[in-house]
Scaffold this active site. Structure first.
Site, PDB file in Angstrom:
ATOM      1  N   HIS A  79       0.848  -1.188   0.000  1.00 13.88           N
ATOM      2  CA  HIS A  79       0.000   0.000   0.000  1.00 13.88           C
ATOM      3  C   HIS A  79       0.885   1.240   0.000  1.00 13.88           C
ATOM      4  O   HIS A  79       1.719   1.402   0.883  1.00 13.88           O
ATOM      5  CB  HIS A  79      -0.942   0.004   1.214  1.00 13.88           C
ATOM      6  CG  HIS A  79      -2.132  -0.889   1.031  1.00 13.88           C
ATOM      7  ND1 HIS A  79      -3.407  -0.504   1.342  1.00 13.88           N
ATOM      8  CD2 HIS A  79      -2.229  -2.149   0.546  1.00 13.88           C
ATOM      9  CE1 HIS A  79      -4.256  -1.487   1.057  1.00 13.88           C
ATOM     10  NE2 HIS A  79      -3.552  -2.503   0.580  1.00 13.88           N
ATOM     11  N   TYR A 208      -9.285   5.925   6.764  1.00 15.23           N
ATOM     12  CA  TYR A 208      -9.439   6.307   8.170  1.00 15.23           C
ATOM     13  C   TYR A 208     -10.419   7.470   8.192  1.00 15.23           C
ATOM     14  O   TYR A 208     -10.093   8.554   7.698  1.00 15.23           O
ATOM     15  CB  TYR A 208      -8.102   6.755   8.766  1.00 15.23           C
ATOM     16  CG  TYR A 208      -7.109   5.632   9.014  1.00 15.23           C
ATOM     17  CD1 TYR A 208      -6.355   5.101   7.987  1.00 15.23           C
ATOM     18  CD2 TYR A 208      -6.927   5.118  10.302  1.00 15.23           C
ATOM     19  CE1 TYR A 208      -5.444   4.078   8.218  1.00 15.23           C
ATOM     20  CE2 TYR A 208      -6.009   4.100  10.546  1.00 15.23           C
ATOM     21  CZ  TYR A 208      -5.271   3.585   9.504  1.00 15.23           C
ATOM     22  OH  TYR A 208      -4.372   2.580   9.733  1.00 15.23           O
ATOM     23  N   PRO A 299      -5.135   0.564  18.705  1.00 18.10           N
ATOM     24  CA  PRO A 299      -4.857   0.015  17.369  1.00 18.10           C
ATOM     25  C   PRO A 299      -4.726   1.037  16.238  1.00 18.10           C
ATOM     26  O   PRO A 299      -4.173   0.703  15.198  1.00 18.10           O
ATOM     27  CB  PRO A 299      -6.057  -0.911  17.119  1.00 18.10           C
ATOM     28  CG  PRO A 299      -7.130  -0.425  18.025  1.00 18.10           C
ATOM     29  CD  PRO A 299      -6.444   0.150  19.217  1.00 18.10           C
ATOM     30  N   LYS A 303       0.442   0.010  15.053  1.00 14.15           N
ATOM     31  CA  LYS A 303       1.833  -0.023  15.496  1.00 14.15           C
ATOM     32  C   LYS A 303       2.194  -1.251  16.331  1.00 14.15           C
ATOM     33  O   LYS A 303       3.375  -1.545  16.520  1.00 14.15           O
ATOM     34  CB  LYS A 303       2.160   1.243  16.301  1.00 14.15           C
ATOM     35  CG  LYS A 303       2.375   2.463  15.435  1.00 14.15           C
ATOM     36  CD  LYS A 303       3.756   2.427  14.799  1.00 14.15           C
ATOM     37  CE  LYS A 303       3.953   3.447  13.698  1.00 14.15           C
ATOM     38  NZ  LYS A 303       3.795   2.898  12.340  1.00 14.15           N
ATOM     39  N   TYR A 391       3.703   6.486  10.050  1.00  9.34           N
ATOM     40  CA  TYR A 391       2.903   5.331   9.633  1.00  9.34           C
ATOM     41  C   TYR A 391       3.778   4.264   8.993  1.00  9.34           C
ATOM     42  O   TYR A 391       3.606   3.066   9.248  1.00  9.34           O
ATOM     43  CB  TYR A 391       1.820   5.795   8.643  1.00  9.34           C
ATOM     44  CG  TYR A 391       0.697   4.801   8.446  1.00  9.34           C
ATOM     45  CD1 TYR A 391      -0.486   4.917   9.177  1.00  9.34           C
ATOM     46  CD2 TYR A 391       0.812   3.743   7.549  1.00  9.34           C
ATOM     47  CE1 TYR A 391      -1.525   4.010   9.007  1.00  9.34           C
ATOM     48  CE2 TYR A 391      -0.216   2.834   7.376  1.00  9.34           C
ATOM     49  CZ  TYR A 391      -1.384   2.973   8.110  1.00  9.34           C
ATOM     50  OH  TYR A 391      -2.400   2.068   7.942  1.00  9.34           O
TER      51      TYR A 391
HETATM   52  C1  DHB Z   1      -5.869  -2.684  10.439  1.00  8.78           C
HETATM   53  C2  DHB Z   1      -5.889  -2.403  11.791  1.00  8.78           C
HETATM   54  C3  DHB Z   1      -5.435  -1.178  12.229  1.00  8.78           C
HETATM   55  O1  DHB Z   1      -5.436  -0.864  13.532  1.00  8.78           O
HETATM   56  C4  DHB Z   1      -4.988  -0.220  11.333  1.00  8.78           C
HETATM   57  O2  DHB Z   1      -4.586   0.984  11.808  1.00  8.78           O
HETATM   58  C5  DHB Z   1      -4.966  -0.523  10.001  1.00  8.78           C
HETATM   59  C6  DHB Z   1      -5.409  -1.767   9.557  1.00  8.78           C
HETATM   60  C7  DHB Z   1      -6.368  -4.006   9.963  1.00  8.78           C
HETATM   61  O3  DHB Z   1      -6.720  -4.844  10.786  1.00  8.78           O
HETATM   62  O4  DHB Z   1      -6.421  -4.226   8.743  1.00  8.78           O
END
Ligand code: DHB
Length: 417
Positions: A79, A208, A299, A303, A391
């Site tokens: 990505h 997001y 989440p 990270k 990121y």
């Molecule tokens: C996923 C989970 C995340 O916390 C994130 O920031 C991006 C992707 C996932 O499970 O695909």
């Protein structure tokens, strides 16, 4: 321990076969250092539990450079950006032009499958399905792990070093005595409602989304399975939600201006808590903590796994210095070295969470200010670069230039996608 106890010896005893424990065992084995991994779950459980999905460039590079990257490179999807969506419009953050790096979408359990297969191929001793794990003598130079093997045999595993990779609920973190431990902790007043759905992808890249109804994240697993999350009450009962209600909530948060989600049968759902935590120190005697045993991140920004991998990249360099050169200096510095990246990741995860979620306690001023922040981050190259750099991941500290981990990191440093 009883007289029937089986006594086993290894150099590094590892508690927990998650990303930290398995990657550490793998890196050590490439360096010629022996380890044994003990794990309370069974192999099938580990290989099927759905967790996060984003691997930083450095995580993929380290896997590839040490021989466990074939599948992520072949089957994971690279990505080159994400979309930040608010006010029913998406703003793209392009990673390669801002940082020279990318990320891979490749689920955590696939990483674990690759690491387990590689370790077993090299004859590793991984004990799945053990019970009653205990730590002993960690302040001596012969620490031990006690446990009962899956077949019921009591085992004493004598080690030179023990590494706790057993996550936030494991036994390793509390083995650092309360009187010596500082717990840095922050709770959030929301959780994530996570689903897996049988549907085609709605977007080529992760979305997001910040909306008045709260945060939502659109991710993917395969061309036919999608992973999505939305902010919810942390006490929410996921079983009370019909598919229709879930889709209505997700659509309300992300659709608009020609974009909407492709819906399908929801076949897995659950609520994930959100918290930030750091344990200091990350070491007690010959016990070292890595990954979620040492710290937890919310989440947002994915990270957790990447931090586990960078911890063990630092720790394996120190262990190579210790076992191959007889020098404990880097081991003593492990927590200090690792914590720089840990706290950057803590900041990033907290910041992404705060910026994108709806806070019930926020005033109108706070809510408008948040839109100002989103405008600054997405509306200037400097703002986008700040997000993109974090990121895609910061460099891992190179402390032991001749070590396996350092060679692998150097080999791939500066590699453009
Ligand atoms: C996923 C989970 C995340 O916390 C994130 O920031 C991006 C992707 C996932 O499970 O695909």
């Amino acid at each position: 321990m009883t007289s029937q106890t089986t006594r086993v010896r290894t150099q590094v005893g590892i508690v927990g076969a998650g990303p930290a424990g398995l990657m550490l065992s793998h890196l050590l084995s490439v360096a010629g250092i022996d380890s044994t991994v003990v794990e309370v779950r069974d192999r099938a459980g580990i290989e099927t539990t759905i967790r996060a999905g984003i691997l930083e460039q450095g995580t993929v590079d380290l896997m590839a450079a040490t021989g466990v990257g074939d599948r992520v490179l072949a089957e994971g999807s690279r990505h080159d950006g994400i979309e930040i969506r608010y006010g029913a419009e998406s703003r793209r953050i392009d990673f390669p032009s801002l940082t020279g790096r990318s990320v891979h979408l490749y689920p955590q359990h696939e990483v674990l499958k690759d690491l387990i297969a590689a370790r077993l191929d090299r004859g590793a001793d991984i004990r799945f399905g053990v019970t009653g794990v205990t730590l002993h003598d960690v302040t001596t130079d012969r620490p031990a792990i006690g446990f009962t093997d899956a077949d019921g045999t009591p085992v004493e595993l004598r080690c030179d070093v023990v590494v706790g990779c057993d996550g936030s609920q494991g036994i390793s973190r509390p083995a650092v005595p309360d009187t010596l431990r500082t717990d840095y902790f922050r709770a959030y007043p929301f959780g994530w409602f996570g689903i897996l759905a049988e549907a085609p992808p709605s977007s080529d890249e992760l979305v997001y989304a910040h909306s008045e109804r709260g945060f939502a994240l659109i991710s993917s697993r395969t061309p036919t399975v999608q992973r999505m999350y939305f902010q919810c009450d942390p006490r929410e009962d996921a079983t009370q939600w019909s598919d229709a209600r879930i889709w209505d909530e997700l659509q309300a948060r992300v659709s608009g201006n020609g974009f909407s989600l492709k819906e399908g049968r929801v076949f897995q759902r659950g609520v994930i808590p959100m918290r930030s935590y750091v344990c200091s120190p990350m070491r007690h005697g010959r016990l070292f903590l890595a990954g979620d045993a040492a710290h937890t991140v919310p989440p947002t920004g994915a990270k957790g796994l990447n931090l586990a991998v960078s911890d063990v990249a630092v720790l394996s360099q120190a262990l190579e210095r210790f076992f191959l050169d007889g020098d404990p200096g880097l081991l003593e510095e492990y927590g200090n070295t690792a914590s720089d990246r840990v706290w950057r990741a803590q900041h990033f995860s907290w910041w992404m969470t705060s910026m994108l979620h709806r806070d019930e306690a926020a005033t109108d001023f706070d809510a408008r200010r948040r839109l100002g922040e989103l405008g600054m981050v997405t509306g200037s190259a400097a703002g986008r670069a700040f997000l993109a750099e974090a990121y895609t991941g910061w460099p891992v500290a190179l402390t032991n230039p001749g070590s396996v981990a350092a060679e692998a990191i150097r080999l791939t440093a500066g590699r453009t996608p």
